[in-house]
Design a protein around this motif. Sequence first.
Motif, PDB file in Angstrom:
ATOM      1  N   ARG A  25       1.381  -3.097   6.591  1.00  0.00           N
ATOM      2  CA  ARG A  25       2.557  -2.383   6.425  1.00  0.00           C
ATOM      3  C   ARG A  25       3.381  -2.627   5.393  1.00  0.00           C
ATOM      4  NH1 ARG A  25       5.032  -1.299  11.547  1.00  0.00           N
ATOM      5  NH2 ARG A  25       4.607  -3.480  12.530  1.00  0.00           N
ATOM      6  N   SER A  28       1.928  -0.682   2.595  1.00  0.00           N
ATOM      7  CA  SER A  28       2.072   1.046   2.740  1.00  0.00           C
ATOM      8  C   SER A  28       3.493   1.484   2.050  1.00  0.00           C
ATOM      9  CB  SER A  28       1.989   1.400   4.276  1.00  0.00           C
ATOM     10  OG  SER A  28       3.148   0.991   4.946  1.00  0.00           O
ATOM     11  N   GLY A  29       4.228   0.457   1.942  1.00  0.00           N
ATOM     12  CA  GLY A  29       5.545   0.871   1.276  1.00  0.00           C
ATOM     13  C   GLY A  29       5.490   0.779  -0.328  1.00  0.00           C
ATOM     14  N   PRO A  76      -6.777   3.251   1.209  1.00  0.00           N
ATOM     15  CA  PRO A  76      -6.506   4.185   2.454  1.00  0.00           C
ATOM     16  C   PRO A  76      -7.805   4.474   3.264  1.00  0.00           C
ATOM     17  CG  PRO A  76      -5.955   5.657   0.999  1.00  0.00           C
ATOM     18  CD  PRO A  76      -6.113   4.341   0.015  1.00  0.00           C
ATOM     19  N   ASP A  77      -8.933   4.713   2.551  1.00  0.00           N
ATOM     20  CA  ASP A  77     -10.441   4.995   3.200  1.00  0.00           C
ATOM     21  C   ASP A  77     -10.777   4.152   4.295  1.00  0.00           C
ATOM     22  OD1 ASP A  77     -10.288   6.795   1.124  1.00  0.00           O
ATOM     23  OD2 ASP A  77     -12.262   6.686   0.381  1.00  0.00           O
ATOM     24  N   LEU A  79      -9.158   2.393   6.305  1.00  0.00           N
ATOM     25  CA  LEU A  79      -8.006   2.806   7.296  1.00  0.00           C
ATOM     26  C   LEU A  79      -8.466   3.961   8.195  1.00  0.00           C
ATOM     27  CD1 LEU A  79      -4.751   1.288   6.290  1.00  0.00           C
ATOM     28  CD2 LEU A  79      -5.996   0.784   8.379  1.00  0.00           C
ATOM     29  N   ARG A  80      -8.865   5.177   7.140  1.00  0.00           N
ATOM     30  CA  ARG A  80      -9.114   6.516   7.865  1.00  0.00           C
ATOM     31  C   ARG A  80     -10.439   6.270   8.610  1.00  0.00           C
ATOM     32  NH1 ARG A  80     -10.723   9.263   3.462  1.00  0.00           N
ATOM     33  NH2 ARG A  80     -12.636   9.015   4.167  1.00  0.00           N
ATOM     34  N   SER A  83      -9.684   4.897  11.923  1.00  0.00           N
ATOM     35  CA  SER A  83      -8.918   5.750  12.756  1.00  0.00           C
ATOM     36  C   SER A  83      -9.940   6.787  13.386  1.00  0.00           C
ATOM     37  CB  SER A  83      -7.964   6.485  11.804  1.00  0.00           C
ATOM     38  OG  SER A  83      -6.988   7.420  12.516  1.00  0.00           O
ATOM     39  N   LEU A  86     -11.772   5.534  16.086  1.00  0.00           N
ATOM     40  CA  LEU A  86     -11.073   5.662  17.490  1.00  0.00           C
ATOM     41  C   LEU A  86     -11.044   6.962  17.889  1.00  0.00           C
ATOM     42  CD1 LEU A  86      -8.477   2.753  16.790  1.00  0.00           C
ATOM     43  CD2 LEU A  86     -10.102   3.031  18.565  1.00  0.00           C
TER      44      LEU A  86
ATOM     45  N   TRP B  85      -1.650   2.866  16.410  1.00  0.00           N
ATOM     46  CA  TRP B  85      -1.223   1.981  15.154  1.00  0.00           C
ATOM     47  C   TRP B  85      -1.794   2.616  14.186  1.00  0.00           C
ATOM     48  CZ3 TRP B  85      -2.889  -0.956  11.393  1.00  0.00           C
ATOM     49  CH2 TRP B  85      -1.828  -1.942  10.945  1.00  0.00           C
ATOM     50  N   LEU B  86      -3.118   2.973  14.001  1.00  0.00           N
ATOM     51  CA  LEU B  86      -3.788   3.359  12.837  1.00  0.00           C
ATOM     52  C   LEU B  86      -3.205   4.799  12.351  1.00  0.00           C
ATOM     53  CD1 LEU B  86      -7.264   2.670  13.241  1.00  0.00           C
ATOM     54  CD2 LEU B  86      -5.958   1.587  11.281  1.00  0.00           C
ATOM     55  N   SER B  87      -2.849   5.571  13.279  1.00  0.00           N
ATOM     56  CA  SER B  87      -2.604   7.026  12.740  1.00  0.00           C
ATOM     57  C   SER B  87      -1.063   7.011  12.149  1.00  0.00           C
ATOM     58  CB  SER B  87      -2.810   7.877  13.837  1.00  0.00           C
ATOM     59  OG  SER B  87      -1.457   7.473  14.924  1.00  0.00           O
ATOM     60  N   TYR B  89      -0.551   5.265   9.794  1.00  0.00           N
ATOM     61  CA  TYR B  89      -1.057   5.050   8.452  1.00  0.00           C
ATOM     62  C   TYR B  89      -1.680   6.509   7.827  1.00  0.00           C
ATOM     63  CZ  TYR B  89       0.580   0.595   8.914  1.00  0.00           C
ATOM     64  OH  TYR B  89       1.397  -0.457   9.116  1.00  0.00           O
ATOM     65  N   PHE B  92      -0.420   7.974   5.011  1.00  0.00           N
ATOM     66  CA  PHE B  92      -0.763   7.274   3.453  1.00  0.00           C
ATOM     67  C   PHE B  92      -2.070   8.010   3.056  1.00  0.00           C
ATOM     68  CE2 PHE B  92      -2.545   4.006   0.929  1.00  0.00           C
ATOM     69  CZ  PHE B  92      -1.357   3.770   0.203  1.00  0.00           C
ATOM     70  N   TRP B  93      -2.817   8.180   3.748  1.00  0.00           N
ATOM     71  CA  TRP B  93      -4.138   8.740   3.164  1.00  0.00           C
ATOM     72  C   TRP B  93      -4.037  10.405   3.107  1.00  0.00           C
ATOM     73  CZ3 TRP B  93      -5.461   5.828   7.560  1.00  0.00           C
ATOM     74  CH2 TRP B  93      -5.688   6.823   8.809  1.00  0.00           C
ATOM     75  N   LEU B 100       6.140   8.522   4.087  1.00  0.00           N
ATOM     76  CA  LEU B 100       5.681   7.249   4.692  1.00  0.00           C
ATOM     77  C   LEU B 100       6.463   6.045   4.473  1.00  0.00           C
ATOM     78  CD1 LEU B 100       3.509   5.577   6.300  1.00  0.00           C
ATOM     79  CD2 LEU B 100       2.255   4.984   4.013  1.00  0.00           C
ATOM     80  N   ALA B 101       6.936   5.851   3.235  1.00  0.00           N
ATOM     81  CA  ALA B 101       7.894   4.671   2.902  1.00  0.00           C
ATOM     82  C   ALA B 101       8.988   4.767   3.702  1.00  0.00           C
ATOM     83  CB  ALA B 101       8.397   5.013   1.380  1.00  0.00           C
ATOM     84  N   VAL B 104       8.023   3.940   7.505  1.00  0.00           N
ATOM     85  CA  VAL B 104       7.964   2.570   7.366  1.00  0.00           C
ATOM     86  C   VAL B 104       9.488   1.546   7.462  1.00  0.00           C
ATOM     87  CG1 VAL B 104       7.210   0.478   6.309  1.00  0.00           C
ATOM     88  CG2 VAL B 104       5.709   2.340   6.304  1.00  0.00           C
TER      89      VAL B 104
END
Lengths: 113, 113
Positions: A25, A28-29, A76-77, A79-80, A83, A86, B85-87, B89, B92-93, B100-101, B104
């Motif tokens: 988190r 991400s900032g 980010p990849d 995480l994507r 995602s 899921l 939770w993932l989405s 972010y 971000f991608w 995003l900032a 957050v």
Amino acid sequence: MVEDQKEVDRVFHALSNQTRRGMVRQLSGGECSVGDLARPTRMSFAAASKHVQVLEKAGMVNRRVEGRQHICSLRPDPLREASEWLSFYEKFWAGNLDRLARVVEADMKKEKK
Amino acid sequence: MVEDQKEVDRVFHALSNQTRRGMVRQLSGGECSVGDLARPTRMSFAAASKHVQVLEKAGMVNRRVEGRQHICSLRPDPLREASEWLSFYEKFWAGNLDRLARVVEADMKKEKK
DNA sequence: CTGATCTTCAACCATGTGGTTGAACGTAGA
DNA sequence: TCTACGTTCAACCACATGGTTGAAGATCAG
């Protein structure tokens, strides 16, 4: 979908810890140093450093050395991809009423006993 | 977002193992018994049984006993929460860094404890 | 009742995890 | 140079994880 299963393992494992999710988190900032990531946690730098390495091995974090600081940034990849893994199951909680009905039915049977 | 962090830990941990992800996938095709879940893996029933328990403790699987079989079904809620939770972010991608900032920042205020 | 089936439990083992401390390394600044 | 800083490394610890085996509990079929 040529998932590298070991990498998926590592990504979900990395996410299974609250400290590391906090780091994600924070990252991400914007970029920050290992020290910046360590500070909000109440553990030793060594422990925080290990967490960063877990994120790094999962491919979620990039590091570049700048003087005596190690600057981390989010990749980010992975995480994507997690995602996307899921979202494959999204049909369970949205849209697909047949499957949803089955789930609900199972739930009701469970509650009956 | 009233995340129970321990539960989030358990869900991501449950997903961090290929065998268990396989079980989730199998269950997404419909209910089945512990034995059905054990068969495609090449381990002992005891080992598979432990994996099912991990999924259960993460709240992802419901079980009802039917005669000598334990019938499992997928509970979508924890998967949905992990996905949400993932989405978070996703922005971000998707490249919208400013937005995003801001999000957050708002979220961190909300989660202050 | 007997025997097969489905599942869990208990004990055990090797390895991994998450944390600590103390030392070491490279770099920045006086 | 000498000192402070940011970080990692190595050793250690307690505990969790992922697997095994063998026994035990229920339940079904004959």
